[in-house]
Design a protein around this motif. Structure first.
Motif, short mmCIF file in Angstrom:
data_model
loop_
_atom_site.label_atom_id
_atom_site.label_comp_id
_atom_site.label_asym_id
_atom_site.label_seq_id
_atom_site.Cartn_x
_atom_site.Cartn_y
_atom_site.Cartn_z
N ILE A 1 0.92 -1.31 0.07
CA ILE A 1 -0.01 -0.14 0.03
C ILE A 1 0.71 1.19 -0.23
CG2 ILE A 1 -1.94 1.35 1.29
CD1 ILE A 1 -2.68 -1.21 2.41
N GLU A 2 0.78 1.98 -1.01
CA GLU A 2 1.84 3.21 -1.31
C GLU A 2 0.70 4.40 -0.60
OE1 GLU A 2 5.02 3.73 -4.04
OE2 GLU A 2 3.51 4.97 -5.02
N LEU A 3 1.03 5.00 0.58
CA LEU A 3 0.16 5.95 1.03
C LEU A 3 0.55 7.63 0.30
CD1 LEU A 3 -1.75 5.04 3.17
CD2 LEU A 3 -0.04 5.78 5.07
N GLY A 4 0.71 7.62 -0.79
CA GLY A 4 0.54 9.10 -1.18
C GLY A 4 2.17 9.80 -1.54
N ASP A 5 2.29 10.53 -2.13
CA ASP A 5 3.70 11.24 -2.82
C ASP A 5 4.57 10.21 -3.28
OD1 ASP A 5 2.40 13.70 -1.94
OD2 ASP A 5 3.87 14.15 -0.40
N GLY A 6 3.98 9.02 -3.80
CA GLY A 6 4.87 8.22 -4.34
C GLY A 6 5.74 8.75 -5.39
N ASP A 7 5.00 9.58 -6.26
CA ASP A 7 5.74 10.44 -7.38
C ASP A 7 5.67 11.94 -7.15
OD1 ASP A 7 5.91 7.87 -8.97
OD2 ASP A 7 3.88 7.84 -9.12
N GLU A 8 6.82 12.52 -7.48
CA GLU A 8 6.88 13.83 -7.24
C GLU A 8 6.55 14.64 -8.54
OE1 GLU A 8 7.05 17.14 -6.14
OE2 GLU A 8 8.05 16.02 -4.78
N LEU A 9 5.31 14.94 -8.36
CA LEU A 9 4.42 15.77 -9.54
C LEU A 9 4.01 16.94 -9.32
CD1 LEU A 9 2.14 12.61 -10.56
CD2 LEU A 9 4.28 13.62 -11.76
N TRP A 10 4.87 17.75 -8.09
CA TRP A 10 4.77 19.11 -8.22
C TRP A 10 6.07 19.98 -8.81
CZ3 TRP A 10 3.19 21.17 -2.46
CH2 TRP A 10 1.97 20.99 -2.42
N GLU A 11 7.20 19.29 -8.59
CA GLU A 11 8.42 19.62 -9.44
C GLU A 11 8.61 19.24 -11.00
OE1 GLU A 11 11.82 18.13 -7.36
OE2 GLU A 11 11.27 19.00 -5.41
N ASN A 12 7.74 18.14 -11.04
CA ASN A 12 7.81 17.46 -12.39
C ASN A 12 6.36 17.47 -13.18
OD1 ASN A 12 10.52 16.41 -12.27
ND2 ASN A 12 9.67 15.17 -10.66
N ARG A 13 6.18 17.85 -14.22
CA ARG A 13 4.96 18.10 -14.81
C ARG A 13 4.44 16.87 -15.46
NH1 ARG A 13 3.76 23.22 -16.63
NH2 ARG A 13 2.22 22.24 -18.08
N LYS A 14 5.08 15.80 -16.00
CA LYS A 14 4.75 14.54 -16.42
C LYS A 14 5.35 13.38 -15.65
CE LYS A 14 4.05 16.49 -21.17
NZ LYS A 14 4.60 16.17 -22.66
N ILE A 15 4.62 12.31 -15.49
CA ILE A 15 4.95 11.15 -14.85
C ILE A 15 5.69 9.94 -15.77
CG2 ILE A 15 2.88 9.76 -15.16
CD1 ILE A 15 2.89 8.69 -12.36
N GLN A 16 5.57 10.05 -17.08
CA GLN A 16 6.04 9.53 -18.10
C GLN A 16 7.65 9.34 -17.77
OE1 GLN A 16 3.63 11.14 -18.96
NE2 GLN A 16 1.98 9.75 -19.49
N PRO A 17 8.24 10.50 -17.79
CA PRO A 17 9.62 10.50 -17.42
C PRO A 17 10.15 9.81 -15.99
CG PRO A 17 9.03 12.63 -18.37
CD PRO A 17 7.88 11.70 -18.15
#
Length: 295
Positions: free
Chosen positions: A65-81
């Motif tokens: 269970i990943e409890l949020g902020d798994g990916d840094e999508l404030w500093e980065n615009r897209k998740i693909q990179p």
């Protein structure tokens, strides 16, 4: 009722319920802040530790269970990179998902995951060595989940922990704009951004008091992340827990639930007597029976 309590109650009322029993196993982690593999990627130094931990949990029948902020999508615009930079992590997470052993909720730094059109596009495929692999097709990413014991009906609420915070919840687009276009460049030369819950002890303590107060008022075990500070309550002393983060210096932490018991664990690199290095799992607190918190 405080703003935090109202938002947590809303998350509780709309949370998906996951049943469990004495044979169930969960590992709860958060705040990986996976980035694009560059100098601004706070997860980069711990990605090997995280992969080793996930391999252990996958092989031993845990649900992740990943409890949020798994990916840094404030500093980065897209998740693909981000997926491309950490394809090994997403690959093993996809193994959990296809075994029905993966749940993800969103935090403030990846709040855009609540938008189904974004997750369906971003998590549809992963390019593997042998072609396209299905990553998390059809995944739903809610604000919170509830673990419910099928025998005792005891419940645990799992949320990220940013709920009710004015900057990180109410006006998060403003905070994201500040981080992405103003504070992030300043951080690189030594300034501290005001939007991060993990920055000062006073801010951590203020958040923890609000989360703990809600847990006590509802007599409900609450597991959160967000502050990056691990927290563990003994039976009779409290109901608030925090899994810490995956971006501690040289270690990651998490909450394990296994055989009806809860524990706080740390993963780090240790040295044997012959100075060879290995990945070490250490129990920091617990285990304690979950049923003991509801007596």
């Amino acid at each position: 009722m405080s703003a935090t309590a109202k938002r947590l109650q809303y998350a509780y009322n709309n949370a998906e319920t996951i049943p469990f029993d004495s044979t169930s196993k969960f590992i709860i982690m958060s705040d990986c802040h996976r980035g694009q593999g560059n100098t601004g990627d706070n997860f980069l130094l711990n990605q090997t530790l995280h992969f080793a931990a996930l391999e252990y949990y996958y092989k031993n029948g845990f649900t992740y269970i990943e409890l949020g902020d798994g990916d840094e999508l404030w500093e980065n615009r897209k998740i693909q990179p981000i997926i491309a930079a950490h394809s090994d992590i997403f690959w093993i997470m996809s193994k959990f998902y296809h075994d029905n052993r993966l749940y993800m909720i969103y935090g403030n730094h990846d709040i855009v995951k609540r938008r189904k059109h974004i997750t369906s596009k971003a998590f549809s495929n992963l390019y593997c060595d042998h072609g396209e692999c299905q990553l998390f097709p059809g995944i739903q990413i809610p604000e919170g989940v509830i673990l419910e014991n099928i025998d005792t009906k005891d419940r645990l609420l799992l949320v990220h922990g940013h709920q009710g915070n004015f900057l990180n919840d109410t006006i998060w687009p403003v905070a994201r704009f500040l981080v992405r276009y103003f504070w992030r460049p300043l951080e690189l030369i030594g300034f501290t951004a005001p939007t991060g819950a993990a920055r000062t002890h006073s801010r951590k303590e203020a958040i923890e008091k609000k989360l703990s107060a809600y847990a006590e008022s509802q007599q409900l075990m609450l597991i959160a992340g967000h502050t990056h500070r691990p927290a563990y309550s003994r039976p009779g002393s409290g109901l608030y827990f925090n899994d810490g983060s995956c971006v501690h210096p040289r270690s990651i932490t998490g909450i394990e639930i296994s055989n009806g018991q809860i524990s706080l664990v740390k993963w780090s690199v240790s040295a044997k007597d012959d100075l060879s290095l290995y990945v070490n799992r250490q129990i920091l607190e617990g285990p304690d029976n979950i049923s003991a918190y509801y007596k």
